[in-house]
Every structure is written in structure tokens, then in C-alpha cells.
Design a protein around this motif. Structure first.
Motif, PDB file in Angstrom:
ATOM      1  N   ALA A 127       0.824  -1.203   0.000  1.00  0.00           N
ATOM      2  CA  ALA A 127       0.000   0.000   0.000  1.00  0.00           C
ATOM      3  C   ALA A 127       0.861   1.257   0.000  1.00  0.00           C
ATOM      4  O   ALA A 127       0.498   2.286  -0.576  1.00  0.00           O
ATOM      5  CB  ALA A 127      -0.931  -0.001   1.201  1.00  0.00           C
ATOM      6  N   GLU A 128       2.020   1.187   0.641  1.00  0.00           N
ATOM      7  CA  GLU A 128       2.940   2.334   0.664  1.00  0.00           C
ATOM      8  C   GLU A 128       3.528   2.593  -0.715  1.00  0.00           C
ATOM      9  O   GLU A 128       3.619   3.736  -1.163  1.00  0.00           O
ATOM     10  CB  GLU A 128       4.063   2.074   1.667  1.00  0.00           C
ATOM     11  CG  GLU A 128       3.636   2.115   3.115  1.00  0.00           C
ATOM     12  CD  GLU A 128       3.211   3.506   3.562  1.00  0.00           C
ATOM     13  OE1 GLU A 128       3.833   4.491   3.112  1.00  0.00           O
ATOM     14  OE2 GLU A 128       2.256   3.605   4.346  1.00  0.00           O
ATOM     15  N   ALA A 129       3.944   1.538  -1.399  1.00  0.00           N
ATOM     16  CA  ALA A 129       4.601   1.695  -2.691  1.00  0.00           C
ATOM     17  C   ALA A 129       3.621   1.706  -3.854  1.00  0.00           C
ATOM     18  O   ALA A 129       3.899   2.277  -4.915  1.00  0.00           O
ATOM     19  CB  ALA A 129       5.613   0.569  -2.893  1.00  0.00           C
ATOM     20  N   GLY A 130       2.467   1.067  -3.664  1.00  0.00           N
ATOM     21  CA  GLY A 130       1.511   0.917  -4.741  1.00  0.00           C
ATOM     22  C   GLY A 130       1.714  -0.393  -5.481  1.00  0.00           C
ATOM     23  O   GLY A 130       2.802  -0.960  -5.488  1.00  0.00           O
ATOM     24  N   ALA A 131       0.648  -0.880  -6.087  1.00  0.00           N
ATOM     25  CA  ALA A 131       0.669  -2.167  -6.779  1.00  0.00           C
ATOM     26  C   ALA A 131       0.735  -1.975  -8.283  1.00  0.00           C
ATOM     27  O   ALA A 131       0.198  -1.009  -8.831  1.00  0.00           O
ATOM     28  CB  ALA A 131      -0.579  -2.970  -6.414  1.00  0.00           C
ATOM     29  N   ALA A 132       1.386  -2.911  -8.946  1.00  0.00           N
ATOM     30  CA  ALA A 132       1.371  -2.986 -10.405  1.00  0.00           C
ATOM     31  C   ALA A 132       0.369  -4.049 -10.826  1.00  0.00           C
ATOM     32  O   ALA A 132       0.236  -5.082 -10.165  1.00  0.00           O
ATOM     33  CB  ALA A 132       2.764  -3.323 -10.927  1.00  0.00           C
ATOM     34  N   VAL A 133      -0.348  -3.786 -11.923  1.00  0.00           N
ATOM     35  CA  VAL A 133      -1.283  -4.770 -12.457  1.00  0.00           C
ATOM     36  C   VAL A 133      -1.038  -4.947 -13.949  1.00  0.00           C
ATOM     37  O   VAL A 133      -0.470  -4.072 -14.613  1.00  0.00           O
ATOM     38  CB  VAL A 133      -2.755  -4.365 -12.208  1.00  0.00           C
ATOM     39  CG1 VAL A 133      -3.018  -4.108 -10.739  1.00  0.00           C
ATOM     40  CG2 VAL A 133      -3.157  -3.162 -13.051  1.00  0.00           C
ATOM     41  N   ILE A 134      -1.464  -6.094 -14.469  1.00  0.00           N
ATOM     42  CA  ILE A 134      -1.510  -6.322 -15.898  1.00  0.00           C
ATOM     43  C   ILE A 134      -2.960  -6.555 -16.289  1.00  0.00           C
ATOM     44  O   ILE A 134      -3.820  -6.782 -15.425  1.00  0.00           O
ATOM     45  CB  ILE A 134      -0.636  -7.521 -16.329  1.00  0.00           C
ATOM     46  CG1 ILE A 134      -1.104  -8.822 -15.633  1.00  0.00           C
ATOM     47  CG2 ILE A 134       0.834  -7.247 -16.081  1.00  0.00           C
ATOM     48  CD1 ILE A 134      -0.467 -10.077 -16.181  1.00  0.00           C
ATOM     49  N   THR A 135      -3.253  -6.505 -17.573  1.00  0.00           N
ATOM     50  CA  THR A 135      -4.592  -6.824 -18.042  1.00  0.00           C
ATOM     51  C   THR A 135      -4.575  -8.155 -18.774  1.00  0.00           C
ATOM     52  O   THR A 135      -3.611  -8.512 -19.448  1.00  0.00           O
ATOM     53  CB  THR A 135      -5.136  -5.724 -18.974  1.00  0.00           C
ATOM     54  OG1 THR A 135      -4.257  -5.554 -20.086  1.00  0.00           O
ATOM     55  CG2 THR A 135      -5.277  -4.419 -18.222  1.00  0.00           C
ATOM     56  N   ALA A 169      -4.080  -9.033 -11.688  1.00  0.00           N
ATOM     57  CA  ALA A 169      -4.492  -8.973 -13.092  1.00  0.00           C
ATOM     58  C   ALA A 169      -5.888  -8.378 -13.164  1.00  0.00           C
ATOM     59  O   ALA A 169      -6.788  -8.840 -12.453  1.00  0.00           O
ATOM     60  CB  ALA A 169      -4.463 -10.367 -13.718  1.00  0.00           C
ATOM     61  N   TRP A 170      -6.064  -7.358 -13.997  1.00  0.00           N
ATOM     62  CA  TRP A 170      -7.391  -6.809 -14.252  1.00  0.00           C
ATOM     63  C   TRP A 170      -7.949  -7.497 -15.492  1.00  0.00           C
ATOM     64  O   TRP A 170      -7.316  -7.511 -16.551  1.00  0.00           O
ATOM     65  CB  TRP A 170      -7.318  -5.296 -14.453  1.00  0.00           C
ATOM     66  CG  TRP A 170      -7.256  -4.538 -13.170  1.00  0.00           C
ATOM     67  CD1 TRP A 170      -7.108  -5.070 -11.916  1.00  0.00           C
ATOM     68  CD2 TRP A 170      -7.343  -3.127 -12.996  1.00  0.00           C
ATOM     69  NE1 TRP A 170      -7.105  -4.065 -10.971  1.00  0.00           N
ATOM     70  CE2 TRP A 170      -7.242  -2.863 -11.609  1.00  0.00           C
ATOM     71  CE3 TRP A 170      -7.490  -2.059 -13.879  1.00  0.00           C
ATOM     72  CZ2 TRP A 170      -7.289  -1.566 -11.092  1.00  0.00           C
ATOM     73  CZ3 TRP A 170      -7.536  -0.767 -13.368  1.00  0.00           C
ATOM     74  CH2 TRP A 170      -7.448  -0.526 -11.986  1.00  0.00           C
ATOM     75  N   MET A 171      -9.126  -8.078 -15.364  1.00  0.00           N
ATOM     76  CA  MET A 171      -9.733  -8.836 -16.444  1.00  0.00           C
ATOM     77  C   MET A 171     -10.546  -7.913 -17.350  1.00  0.00           C
ATOM     78  O   MET A 171     -11.227  -7.005 -16.862  1.00  0.00           O
ATOM     79  CB  MET A 171     -10.587  -9.963 -15.864  1.00  0.00           C
ATOM     80  CG  MET A 171      -9.740 -10.968 -15.089  1.00  0.00           C
ATOM     81  SD  MET A 171     -10.668 -12.347 -14.366  1.00  0.00           S
ATOM     82  CE  MET A 171     -11.432 -11.514 -12.963  1.00  0.00           C
ATOM     83  N   VAL A 172     -10.434  -8.163 -18.650  1.00  0.00           N
ATOM     84  CA  VAL A 172     -11.005  -7.257 -19.650  1.00  0.00           C
ATOM     85  C   VAL A 172     -11.935  -8.038 -20.576  1.00  0.00           C
ATOM     86  O   VAL A 172     -11.592  -9.123 -21.054  1.00  0.00           O
ATOM     87  CB  VAL A 172      -9.891  -6.586 -20.480  1.00  0.00           C
ATOM     88  CG1 VAL A 172     -10.491  -5.656 -21.531  1.00  0.00           C
ATOM     89  CG2 VAL A 172      -8.938  -5.819 -19.556  1.00  0.00           C
ATOM     90  N   GLU A 173     -13.115  -7.455 -20.834  1.00  0.00           N
ATOM     91  CA  GLU A 173     -14.106  -8.039 -21.734  1.00  0.00           C
ATOM     92  C   GLU A 173     -14.673  -6.943 -22.618  1.00  0.00           C
ATOM     93  O   GLU A 173     -15.088  -5.900 -22.111  1.00  0.00           O
ATOM     94  CB  GLU A 173     -15.222  -8.703 -20.907  1.00  0.00           C
ATOM     95  CG  GLU A 173     -16.224  -9.484 -21.721  1.00  0.00           C
ATOM     96  CD  GLU A 173     -17.184 -10.245 -20.831  1.00  0.00           C
ATOM     97  OE1 GLU A 173     -17.270 -11.476 -20.961  1.00  0.00           O
ATOM     98  OE2 GLU A 173     -17.855  -9.596 -19.975  1.00  0.00           O
ATOM     99  N   ASP A 174     -14.644  -7.150 -23.915  1.00  0.00           N
ATOM    100  CA  ASP A 174     -15.142  -6.154 -24.877  1.00  0.00           C
ATOM    101  C   ASP A 174     -14.476  -4.794 -24.665  1.00  0.00           C
ATOM    102  O   ASP A 174     -15.125  -3.743 -24.776  1.00  0.00           O
ATOM    103  CB  ASP A 174     -16.665  -6.023 -24.783  1.00  0.00           C
ATOM    104  CG  ASP A 174     -17.379  -7.329 -25.112  1.00  0.00           C
ATOM    105  OD1 ASP A 174     -16.861  -8.085 -25.947  1.00  0.00           O
ATOM    106  OD2 ASP A 174     -18.440  -7.596 -24.509  1.00  0.00           O
ATOM    107  N   GLY A 175     -13.196  -4.830 -24.336  1.00  0.00           N
ATOM    108  CA  GLY A 175     -12.434  -3.597 -24.189  1.00  0.00           C
ATOM    109  C   GLY A 175     -12.595  -2.895 -22.861  1.00  0.00           C
ATOM    110  O   GLY A 175     -11.924  -1.880 -22.606  1.00  0.00           O
ATOM    111  N   LYS A 176     -13.479  -3.416 -21.996  1.00  0.00           N
ATOM    112  CA  LYS A 176     -13.744  -2.774 -20.708  1.00  0.00           C
ATOM    113  C   LYS A 176     -13.236  -3.649 -19.559  1.00  0.00           C
ATOM    114  O   LYS A 176     -13.318  -4.879 -19.613  1.00  0.00           O
ATOM    115  CB  LYS A 176     -15.250  -2.536 -20.520  1.00  0.00           C
ATOM    116  CG  LYS A 176     -15.891  -1.713 -21.629  1.00  0.00           C
ATOM    117  CD  LYS A 176     -15.425  -0.271 -21.621  1.00  0.00           C
ATOM    118  CE  LYS A 176     -16.218   0.547 -22.636  1.00  0.00           C
ATOM    119  NZ  LYS A 176     -15.799   1.973 -22.656  1.00  0.00           N
ATOM    120  N   GLY A 180     -10.680  -7.287 -10.942  1.00  0.00           N
ATOM    121  CA  GLY A 180      -9.422  -7.989 -10.786  1.00  0.00           C
ATOM    122  C   GLY A 180      -9.634  -9.471 -10.527  1.00  0.00           C
ATOM    123  O   GLY A 180     -10.760  -9.925 -10.281  1.00  0.00           O
ATOM    124  N   GLY A 181      -8.535 -10.215 -10.575  1.00  0.00           N
ATOM    125  CA  GLY A 181      -8.608 -11.643 -10.305  1.00  0.00           C
ATOM    126  C   GLY A 181      -9.197 -11.950  -8.943  1.00  0.00           C
ATOM    127  O   GLY A 181      -9.899 -12.945  -8.764  1.00  0.00           O
TER     128      GLY A 181
END
Length: 284
Positions: A127-135, A169-176, A180-181
Motif C-alpha cells: 500500500a505504501e509503494a503501490g501495486a502494479a497490475v496487468i490486463t 491482473a485486471w480482467m477485460v471483456e469487450d475492451g472494458k 481484478g482476479g
């Protein structure tokens, strides 16, 4: 001292806990689960989690084996026996044990399993440094509003995140972005509006999501429920995710692209502080 778990009415040492191989949770993922956070030995947002458990069970026609009061009693006893100050309580209910057949069996009792896990909740380096995510592509079924134990698509998404060396991981459907997982996705626009996707069968109705939105509105912050694209998220001023295990977690990069200045932003920090203040005010 062994961790104590709960299985079908009994508190037992972890090493002695077992479930029959014909349990439908094992064979068909025919069951649901819930997770409640523990901070300072107290259950946080717990009644909302138990209400969602009740709803999920109803959606797949499993009778809730306990009342809300009984669930709370069991959770508190498990926390006490394991001396958990910070972490979580996991609860799972399956349809029960029967010879393998797809149709619902008759005359079986649900299987109930509960356990605790210790985890630093308040003091979080992430939380201090922040998280990285992928899609990643959202591969899930059409009833994502049910908190099913059928989590293979989420496992694959989380594994992709682990292999990329990121938190989620942020999950994406139809571009939106759907979610997250194991979390709800948020962005904060350049004008300070907090945006998260509206509820539907496309995503789980997050309990921490609901509380954070309420806290934001009480603090007179703007909240908008709508879908947003990956491109909009990358261009946002701030981004974050919520869950019972992460609380409010800043997101600082998406697919390697920095969000804002690539550091946790002021509004996300404020929302995390508001959530922890709510947790502090929660009765024991």
C-alpha cells in the motif's frame, strides 16, 4: 501449536482435517465461499460478507447451514483459538458428499469448512509503494455475481500476474475492465471522480467496494458507477483496487504504464485512511 480449523461442526487441528473425495466441491466446484478481514482481532464488514454468502447459496440452491449469529460465533471462536490479530477468516460451503452425478443429490448435508490465515493488514508495504497490475482476457462464466469456488479463470489470471512479477491482473471483456482476479477495480479521473463498474452478473458485488463507495460519498467525494476501458485507466489520475484482503490498494502501473506520476495518489491514500478509521470504529 497447530492451526485449528473448522470442518462440519468440529474444531480440529489442521493436520487432522479431511473431506471425502466424493464431496461435490472437489468434484464439481459445486459450492461458494466468503472471506472476512480481521483487524485488531475484530471482524470487518462481516455481516455484509455473511449476507453475500446467504445470497450466493440461494443462487445455487444450497440451504444456508447456519444463521448469521451462528456464523459469527464460529468465526470469533476460530479467531480466538488461533489468536489472530490481523488476517482473514475463510468460509466455504459445498452441496455435500454424494456419488458423482451432475444433478443435485437428495438428502445430503452441506459441507462446511472454515480456517484463518494471518496477514499484515494495516501496515502494508504494498500500500505504501503501490501495486502494479496487468490486463488479461476475462475468461469466466456468466454468473460472476455468485462467489463460486470455481476459480480456474482467476487462477490463470493470478498466475499470469505472478509470472509478470505484479500484484494483480485486471480482467477485460469487450475492451472494458470487469474486475481484478480477486479484487474490484477503480480509477480516479482527472477531475477527481471515483469510477468503478456498475454491478451486474458480469462481476462480483464487492463488500469492500460497497463500503469504500459509502465512505467516499460521506466524505463528499464524487462517485460514478460505469464501465471504463484499459486506455481510460492508463490515462487516469489515480487507480486502486479493493478487497477484503487488500482493503484499499493503490495501483501505480497498468501493463507497465504508469498511472499518474507512478506513485500512490492523495485520494487513494485518503480512502485507505477512511477505511482503516471505519475498521477502528468497528465494535469487537
Amino acid at each position: 501449536m497447530s492451526r485449528i480449523v473448522f470442518v462440519n461442526g468440529s474444531f480440529v487441528p489442521y493436520e487432522e482435517a479431511s473431506i471425502p473425495i466424493m464431496d461435490r466441491g472437489f468434484l464439481f466446484a459445486d459450492g461458494i465461499y466468503e472471506v472476512s478481514a480481521v483487524i485488531d482481532g475484530k471482524l470487518i464488514d462481516n455481516e455484509a460478507h455473511l449476507a453475500r454468502l446467504e445470497r450466493s447459496l440461494g443462487e445455487i440452491s444450497i440451504k444456508n447451514p447456519y444463521t448469521t449469529a451462528q456464523w459469527i460465533e464460529l468465526e470469533k471462536e476460530l479467531i480466538k483459538r488461533n489468536n489472530v490479530r490481523e488476517g482473514l477468516v475463510y468460509m466455504q460451503v459445498t452441496r455435500g458428499v454424494a456419488e458423482r452425478d451432475f444433478a443435485f443429490p437428495k438428502g445430503v448435508e452441506p459441507t462446511v469448512v472454515m480456517f484463518t490465515q494471518e496477514k499484515a493488514m494495516r501496515a502494508s508495504s504494498a500500500a505504501e509503494a503501490g501495486a502494479a497490475v496487468i490486463t488479461v482476457e476475462d475468461l469466466r462464466w456468466k454468473r460472476r455475481d455468485i462467489k463460486s469456488v470455481a476459480l480456474l479463470a482467476q487462477v490463470l489470471a493470478k498466475q499470469a500476474a505472478a509470472e509478470a512479477g505484479v500484484a494483480e491482473a485486471w480482467m477485460v471483456e469487450d475492451g472494458k475492465v470487469t474486475e481484478g482476479g480477486s479484487s474490484t477495480s477503480f480509477i480516479i479521473t482527472r477531475d477527481g471522480t471515483i469510477v468503478t463498474r456498475q454491478l451486474s452478473n458480469a462481476l462480483l458485488p464487492g463488500i469492500t467496494r460497497k463500503t469504500v463507495m459509502r465512505l467516499a460519498e460521506e466524505a463528499q467525494l464524487r462517485v460514478e458507477e460505469r464501465a471504463f476501458s484499459v486506455e481510460e485507466a492508463k490515462a487516469a489520475a489515480e487507480a486502486f483496487l479493493t478487497s477484503a484482503t487488500s482493503l484499499v490498494m493503490p495501483v501505480v502501473t497498468i501493463d507497465g504504464h504508469p498511472v499518474g506520476d507512478g506513485k500512490p495518489g492523495p485520494l487513494v491514500k485518503r480512502l485507505r485512511e477512511l477505511y482503516l478509521a471505519m475498521a477502528d470504529a468497528t465494535p469487537a
